[in-house]
Design a protein around this motif. Structure first.
Motif, PDB file in Angstrom:
ATOM      1  N   ARG B  11     -29.488   9.931 -61.125  1.00  0.00           N
ATOM      2  CA  ARG B  11     -29.675   8.730 -60.293  1.00  0.00           C
ATOM      3  C   ARG B  11     -28.357   8.222 -59.725  1.00  0.00           C
ATOM      4  O   ARG B  11     -28.276   7.838 -58.554  1.00  0.00           O
ATOM      5  CB  ARG B  11     -30.346   7.625 -61.136  1.00  0.00           C
ATOM      6  CG  ARG B  11     -30.769   6.416 -60.327  1.00  0.00           C
ATOM      7  CD  ARG B  11     -31.523   5.434 -61.208  1.00  0.00           C
ATOM      8  NE  ARG B  11     -30.758   4.991 -62.360  1.00  0.00           N
ATOM      9  CZ  ARG B  11     -29.848   4.019 -62.319  1.00  0.00           C
ATOM     10  NH1 ARG B  11     -29.582   3.408 -61.198  1.00  0.00           N
ATOM     11  NH2 ARG B  11     -29.205   3.666 -63.420  1.00  0.00           N
ATOM     12  N   ILE B  12     -27.303   8.237 -60.525  1.00  0.00           N
ATOM     13  CA  ILE B  12     -26.016   7.715 -60.048  1.00  0.00           C
ATOM     14  C   ILE B  12     -25.501   8.560 -58.887  1.00  0.00           C
ATOM     15  O   ILE B  12     -25.059   8.030 -57.871  1.00  0.00           O
ATOM     16  CB  ILE B  12     -24.987   7.670 -61.196  1.00  0.00           C
ATOM     17  CG1 ILE B  12     -25.387   6.605 -62.205  1.00  0.00           C
ATOM     18  CG2 ILE B  12     -23.578   7.392 -60.658  1.00  0.00           C
ATOM     19  CD1 ILE B  12     -24.417   6.422 -63.363  1.00  0.00           C
ATOM     20  N   PHE B  13     -25.564   9.883 -59.037  1.00  0.00           N
ATOM     21  CA  PHE B  13     -25.107  10.763 -57.957  1.00  0.00           C
ATOM     22  C   PHE B  13     -25.936  10.532 -56.690  1.00  0.00           C
ATOM     23  O   PHE B  13     -25.400  10.442 -55.594  1.00  0.00           O
ATOM     24  CB  PHE B  13     -25.204  12.231 -58.382  1.00  0.00           C
ATOM     25  CG  PHE B  13     -23.971  12.724 -59.089  1.00  0.00           C
ATOM     26  CD1 PHE B  13     -23.059  13.537 -58.457  1.00  0.00           C
ATOM     27  CD2 PHE B  13     -23.715  12.354 -60.395  1.00  0.00           C
ATOM     28  CE1 PHE B  13     -21.914  13.979 -59.107  1.00  0.00           C
ATOM     29  CE2 PHE B  13     -22.578  12.782 -61.060  1.00  0.00           C
ATOM     30  CZ  PHE B  13     -21.668  13.596 -60.421  1.00  0.00           C
ATOM     31  N   GLU B  15     -27.524   7.900 -55.738  1.00  0.00           N
ATOM     32  CA  GLU B  15     -27.165   6.618 -55.109  1.00  0.00           C
ATOM     33  C   GLU B  15     -25.809   6.714 -54.401  1.00  0.00           C
ATOM     34  O   GLU B  15     -25.615   6.097 -53.354  1.00  0.00           O
ATOM     35  CB  GLU B  15     -27.139   5.510 -56.165  1.00  0.00           C
ATOM     36  CG  GLU B  15     -28.543   5.087 -56.592  1.00  0.00           C
ATOM     37  CD  GLU B  15     -28.530   4.126 -57.781  1.00  0.00           C
ATOM     38  OE1 GLU B  15     -29.636   3.733 -58.188  1.00  0.00           O
ATOM     39  OE2 GLU B  15     -27.446   3.786 -58.293  1.00  0.00           O
ATOM     40  N   CYS B  16     -24.879   7.460 -54.984  1.00  0.00           N
ATOM     41  CA  CYS B  16     -23.570   7.659 -54.338  1.00  0.00           C
ATOM     42  C   CYS B  16     -23.759   8.374 -53.003  1.00  0.00           C
ATOM     43  O   CYS B  16     -23.205   7.962 -51.983  1.00  0.00           O
ATOM     44  CB  CYS B  16     -22.633   8.466 -55.233  1.00  0.00           C
ATOM     45  SG  CYS B  16     -22.028   7.561 -56.665  1.00  0.00           S
ATOM     46  N   ARG B  19     -25.037   6.099 -50.401  1.00  0.00           N
ATOM     47  CA  ARG B  19     -23.979   5.218 -49.883  1.00  0.00           C
ATOM     48  C   ARG B  19     -23.138   5.953 -48.845  1.00  0.00           C
ATOM     49  O   ARG B  19     -22.824   5.416 -47.793  1.00  0.00           O
ATOM     50  CB  ARG B  19     -23.054   4.781 -51.018  1.00  0.00           C
ATOM     51  CG  ARG B  19     -23.446   3.494 -51.638  1.00  0.00           C
ATOM     52  CD  ARG B  19     -22.470   3.082 -52.730  1.00  0.00           C
ATOM     53  NE  ARG B  19     -23.219   2.392 -53.742  1.00  0.00           N
ATOM     54  CZ  ARG B  19     -23.433   2.829 -54.972  1.00  0.00           C
ATOM     55  NH1 ARG B  19     -22.908   3.957 -55.387  1.00  0.00           N
ATOM     56  NH2 ARG B  19     -24.156   2.136 -55.814  1.00  0.00           N
ATOM     57  N   PHE B  20     -22.796   7.203 -49.175  1.00  0.00           N
ATOM     58  CA  PHE B  20     -21.920   7.978 -48.288  1.00  0.00           C
ATOM     59  C   PHE B  20     -22.616   8.293 -46.954  1.00  0.00           C
ATOM     60  O   PHE B  20     -21.952   8.604 -45.970  1.00  0.00           O
ATOM     61  CB  PHE B  20     -21.495   9.301 -48.938  1.00  0.00           C
ATOM     62  CG  PHE B  20     -20.800   9.155 -50.279  1.00  0.00           C
ATOM     63  CD1 PHE B  20     -20.108   7.990 -50.601  1.00  0.00           C
ATOM     64  CD2 PHE B  20     -20.823  10.183 -51.205  1.00  0.00           C
ATOM     65  CE1 PHE B  20     -19.472   7.851 -51.837  1.00  0.00           C
ATOM     66  CE2 PHE B  20     -20.191  10.054 -52.439  1.00  0.00           C
ATOM     67  CZ  PHE B  20     -19.517   8.885 -52.754  1.00  0.00           C
TER      68      PHE B  20
END
Lengths: 241, 147
Positions: B11-13, B15-16, B19-20
């Motif tokens: 999930r963190i990746f 979301e990153c 963003r990018f």
């Protein structure tokens, strides 16, 4: 053969540490791309959580190494289960809240004593609970249950998660009495913030063995309960000593 | 708005990456199965794909996509920590394979925007940062050749 074991173990450790490092790297980039202060704050909190979890893992691994090399002595003493469970719950309160998860404790007997090493027991429980927070689906609660196995004169401390199913190979390894080396651990499939090689379970397995306990897991349709069983003590036994 | 799908179980990746890739429309799928289900409702303009997924892996999804003309045309950017050979993947419309562990935001952005807008670097770079008050500099970024 021995060098192969060490090499395999090193690979598992490297994998375990690579994940949080790669995550922190992406989150650090993300700080530059955040839209507002609130998003930046959330990213900072994620960096902190990821680093803290990884450090806890490294600390436990260092400890396991020292104990296995007999550089440190494992002192077993009567430990009040309720106290240790509440300590774990307090320590992890922020981590669970940050992930929008809850941790409940259910006691069959609130005054139960076990023969254990306080630090090792706490580390194992923290490990189970942190994994439950990581692996469980969104807005789920984890339950730490303390139950008596009267016939076996043991106490079972079990943490239920609602994550992906535990691979049968890993379940079998645990059922046989624990993990003997990290390389034997199968990857647990994703769904987590940090994919795990199962190193935490290996450490928990080692710590539980040093306390003359046993570790295991129960597979559910919607998750897993990881547990450790420790010798039960009664106040009467201690009084007579 | 152009749509990019991210199929990534971390999930963190995911979301990153989202963003990018702003300001593109982004949908995140944590497994291949839910992405396949959603093809019935929508076809994205590009797909960012991890290979090691919970359940069917990224290769299984690529096979499924290649078997239908509409999904076969979706440009795919693979972001993985595995070392996989590029040969043979062009048949699955895989445009780039990016290293997950050392991924640079601009690298992902260039790959996705390059496929979506199919223009020269400066044009898609300008589009990529449309609406941003401060554009990150291209200085120091690595030029990547198309596969």
């Amino acid at each position: 053969m021995r060098s192969e074991v060490i090499q395999d173990g090193t690979l598992v450790v490297a994998h375990e540490l690579k994940q949080p490092l790669a995550t922190i790297r992406q989150l650090a980039y993300s700080l530059e791309w955040a839209e507002d202060a609130a998003e930046r704050q959330e990213i900072s909190a994620q960096i902190l959580r990821t680093a803290t979890d990884a450090l806890m893992q490294v600390n436990a691994l260092t400890r396991a190494g020292a104990l296995n090399r007999r550089e440190q002595e494992v002192v077993l003493e009567p430990v009040a289960v309720r106290g240790i469970c509440e300590e774990v719950s307090d320590d992890l309160k922020t981590a669970f809240e940050a992930r929008e998860k809850t941790l409940q404790i259910a006691y069959q007997n609130r005054s139960r004593l076990v023969l254990a090493n306080r630090d090792l027991l706490k580390t194992v429980l923290m490990n189970f609970c942190v994994n439950a927070a990581k692996y469980s689906g969104e807005e789920t609660g984890s339950v730490l249950t303390v139950s008596d196995l009267r016939r076996a004169r043991r106490v079972r401390l079990s943490v239920r998660d609602f994550g992906p199913a535990l691979p049968p190979k890993l379940w079998r390894e645990l059922s046989r009495g624990g993990l003997t080396r990290p390389a034997e651990i199968a990857m647990r499939p994703g769904g987590a913030e940090i994919a795990s090689s199962g190193l935490g379970l290996y450490i928990s397995s080692q710590f539980t063995r040093l306390m003359h306990g046993r570790i295991g897991a129960v597979r559910h349709r919607d998750g897993t309960s990881f547990y450790l069983e420790l010798p039960a003590l009664t106040q009467q036994e201690l009084f007579l000593q | 708005m152009k749509q990019v799908w991210i199929v990534e179980d971390n999930r963190i990746f995911a979301e990153c990456y989202a963003r990018f890739l702003r300001p593109l429309g982004v949908q995140i799928f944590s497994d291949a199965l839910s992405a396949v289900e959603s093809f019935n409702n929508e076809i994205p303009d590009a797909l960012v794909l991890d290979i090691l997924l919970d359940g069917p892996d990224g290769f299984t999804l690529l096979n499924e996509m290649a078997s239908y003309p509409d999904t076969a045309a979706i440009p795919v950017i693979i972001v993985t920590s595995l070392t996989i050979p590029e040969a043979g993947l062009t048949a699955y419309n895989v445009k780039r394979i990016l290293r997950k562990d050392f991924l640079e935001p601009l690298e992902l952005r260039r790959a996705v925007f390059g496929e979506i807008f199919k223009e020269g670097p400066q044009e898609f770079f300008d589009k990529a940062f449309q609406g941003f008050s401060q554009k990150p500099s291209l200085e120091g970024s690595q030029e990547i050749s198309h596969a």
